[in-house]
Design an enzyme around this catalytic site. Structure first.
Site, PDB file in Angstrom:
ATOM      1  N   ARG A  24      -9.996 -10.946   4.681  1.00  0.00           N
ATOM      2  CA  ARG A  24     -10.788 -10.733   3.478  1.00  0.00           C
ATOM      3  C   ARG A  24     -10.626 -11.857   2.458  1.00  0.00           C
ATOM      4  O   ARG A  24     -11.530 -12.093   1.648  1.00  0.00           O
ATOM      5  CB  ARG A  24     -10.430  -9.371   2.848  1.00  0.00           C
ATOM      6  CG  ARG A  24     -10.959  -8.200   3.653  1.00  0.00           C
ATOM      7  CD  ARG A  24     -10.559  -6.858   3.071  1.00  0.00           C
ATOM      8  NE  ARG A  24     -11.242  -5.777   3.782  1.00  0.00           N
ATOM      9  CZ  ARG A  24     -10.973  -4.485   3.592  1.00  0.00           C
ATOM     10  NH1 ARG A  24     -10.040  -4.117   2.726  1.00  0.00           N
ATOM     11  NH2 ARG A  24     -11.648  -3.568   4.275  1.00  0.00           N
ATOM     12  N   SER A  40       0.824  -1.218   0.000  1.00  0.00           N
ATOM     13  CA  SER A  40       0.000   0.000   0.000  1.00  0.00           C
ATOM     14  C   SER A  40       0.856   1.265   0.000  1.00  0.00           C
ATOM     15  O   SER A  40       0.543   2.251   0.663  1.00  0.00           O
ATOM     16  CB  SER A  40      -0.952   0.006   1.199  1.00  0.00           C
ATOM     17  OG  SER A  40      -1.777  -1.127   1.207  1.00  0.00           O
ATOM     18  N   ASP A  67      -7.343  -2.522  -1.266  1.00  0.00           N
ATOM     19  CA  ASP A  67      -8.746  -2.269  -0.951  1.00  0.00           C
ATOM     20  C   ASP A  67      -9.665  -2.421  -2.161  1.00  0.00           C
ATOM     21  O   ASP A  67     -10.890  -2.401  -2.016  1.00  0.00           O
ATOM     22  CB  ASP A  67      -8.914  -0.864  -0.354  1.00  0.00           C
ATOM     23  CG  ASP A  67      -8.448  -0.800   1.093  1.00  0.00           C
ATOM     24  OD1 ASP A  67      -8.277  -1.868   1.711  1.00  0.00           O
ATOM     25  OD2 ASP A  67      -8.249   0.319   1.605  1.00  0.00           O
ATOM     26  N   LYS A  77     -18.337   2.961   8.257  1.00  0.00           N
ATOM     27  CA  LYS A  77     -16.919   3.231   8.474  1.00  0.00           C
ATOM     28  C   LYS A  77     -16.361   4.181   7.423  1.00  0.00           C
ATOM     29  O   LYS A  77     -15.572   5.073   7.740  1.00  0.00           O
ATOM     30  CB  LYS A  77     -16.116   1.930   8.468  1.00  0.00           C
ATOM     31  CG  LYS A  77     -14.621   2.178   8.601  1.00  0.00           C
ATOM     32  CD  LYS A  77     -13.815   0.937   8.821  1.00  0.00           C
ATOM     33  CE  LYS A  77     -12.352   1.302   9.023  1.00  0.00           C
ATOM     34  NZ  LYS A  77     -11.499   0.137   9.286  1.00  0.00           N
ATOM     35  N   LYS A  98      -6.885  -7.119   7.495  1.00  0.00           N
ATOM     36  CA  LYS A  98      -7.753  -5.947   7.390  1.00  0.00           C
ATOM     37  C   LYS A  98      -8.867  -6.055   8.445  1.00  0.00           C
ATOM     38  O   LYS A  98      -8.696  -6.679   9.476  1.00  0.00           O
ATOM     39  CB  LYS A  98      -8.321  -5.856   5.981  1.00  0.00           C
ATOM     40  CG  LYS A  98      -7.277  -5.582   4.900  1.00  0.00           C
ATOM     41  CD  LYS A  98      -6.842  -4.129   4.877  1.00  0.00           C
ATOM     42  CE  LYS A  98      -5.960  -3.812   3.696  1.00  0.00           C
ATOM     43  NZ  LYS A  98      -5.651  -2.379   3.590  1.00  0.00           N
ATOM     44  N   ARG A 101     -16.243  -3.060   3.335  1.00  0.00           N
ATOM     45  CA  ARG A 101     -16.040  -3.353   1.920  1.00  0.00           C
ATOM     46  C   ARG A 101     -16.698  -4.661   1.475  1.00  0.00           C
ATOM     47  O   ARG A 101     -16.984  -4.838   0.291  1.00  0.00           O
ATOM     48  CB  ARG A 101     -14.546  -3.347   1.585  1.00  0.00           C
ATOM     49  CG  ARG A 101     -13.901  -2.005   1.892  1.00  0.00           C
ATOM     50  CD  ARG A 101     -12.626  -1.733   1.140  1.00  0.00           C
ATOM     51  NE  ARG A 101     -12.025  -0.487   1.600  1.00  0.00           N
ATOM     52  CZ  ARG A 101     -12.428   0.720   1.252  1.00  0.00           C
ATOM     53  NH1 ARG A 101     -13.450   0.868   0.421  1.00  0.00           N
ATOM     54  NH2 ARG A 101     -11.832   1.804   1.725  1.00  0.00           N
TER      55      ARG A 101
END
Length: 241
Positions: free
Chosen positions: A153, A5, A122, A222, A149, A197
């Site tokens: 995920r 990231s 993301d 969020k 995360k 997400r």
């Protein structure tokens, strides 16, 4: 170890500089921050390219939708602005009109999608769901940070995509792939695992499948508290079961 990231670090550095800090990379893995006070300056907060990804997904899964998204910059420092380039392969045309982005449907170019998400993890959930629903095989790498995360995920995507009838494969804890493997769809709601997400990436699946049920939809608060309200304004029918 390896930096993941990195665009988020660069975004932070740019904001620091905008407010008077002297901070910069001295090597690929080292930063230097000088003792320097911040200064107060007028500042406009850009819209969120990560949130925009769900509208790209909606256009990609639709037949002919057009969507306008305000306050997004063409030369944004946000790493997730990469979404425009990636979705151009999945049938979404992007036109910048000042600080507004206009999305429209175009022919899909990709027959298979391979991408390293090390800089944009993301976006992974959005692309896993979209590619499968478009019947486009994929191989996505650079996903190691997804395990730490809001939830794991990778595991969550595998479980919830299975409910929709898609068998996603994991390799080395950092790669997700799909080559068209299917299973019977389960008539179960999508679990969100306290992860905003998960809710936002799976909801647009209703454009290709029948009704989608999402557990704990409030998790979107969020990062995008008006997500469901915005979907309703765009014509989606949302009901509390």
């Amino acid at each position: 170890g390896n930096i993941v990231s990195r665009p988020y670090i660069n975004l932070t550095l740019q904001l620091m500089k905008d407010f008077g800090a002297k901070a910069y990379w001295t090597s690929d893995n080292q930063l230097h921050v000088e003792p320097q006070p911040y200064r107060s300056v007028p500042y406009f907060v850009e819209s969120d390219w990560s949130a925009a990804s769900y509208w790209y997904q909606i256009v990609s899964l639709s037949d002919n939708a057009t969507v306008s998204l305000p306050k997004l910059y063409e030369n944004s420092c946000q790493g997730d602005s990469k979404v425009a380039e990636l979705f151009s392969l999945l049938g979404v045309n992007t036109v910048h009109q000042g600080d507004t982005v206009v999305l429209s449907r175009k022919p899909i170019e990709a027959q298979r999608l391979e991408y390293d998400f090390i800089d944009q993890p993301d976006l992974a959930q959005t692309f896993v769901v979209t590619c499968a629903l478009l019947d486009i095989p994929f191989r996505f790498t650079g996903l190691q940070s997804l395990k730490i995360k809001e939830t794991d995920r990778i595991a969550a995507l595998i479980r919830e995509m299975y409910k929709l009838g898609y068998v996603i494969q994991e390799t080395d804890g950092s790669c997700l792939s799909w080559n068209g493997e299917r299973c019977d769809r389960e008539n179960e709601a999508i679990d969100t695992y306290e992860d905003h997400r998960m809710a936002m990436a799976f909801a647009p699946a209703c454009l290709k499948l029948s009704d989608i049920y999402v557990n704990h939809p409030e998790v979107v608060s969020k990062s995008y508290p008006r997500y469901w309200e915005n979907l309703q304004a765009a014509g989606f029918i949302i009901e509390e079961a």
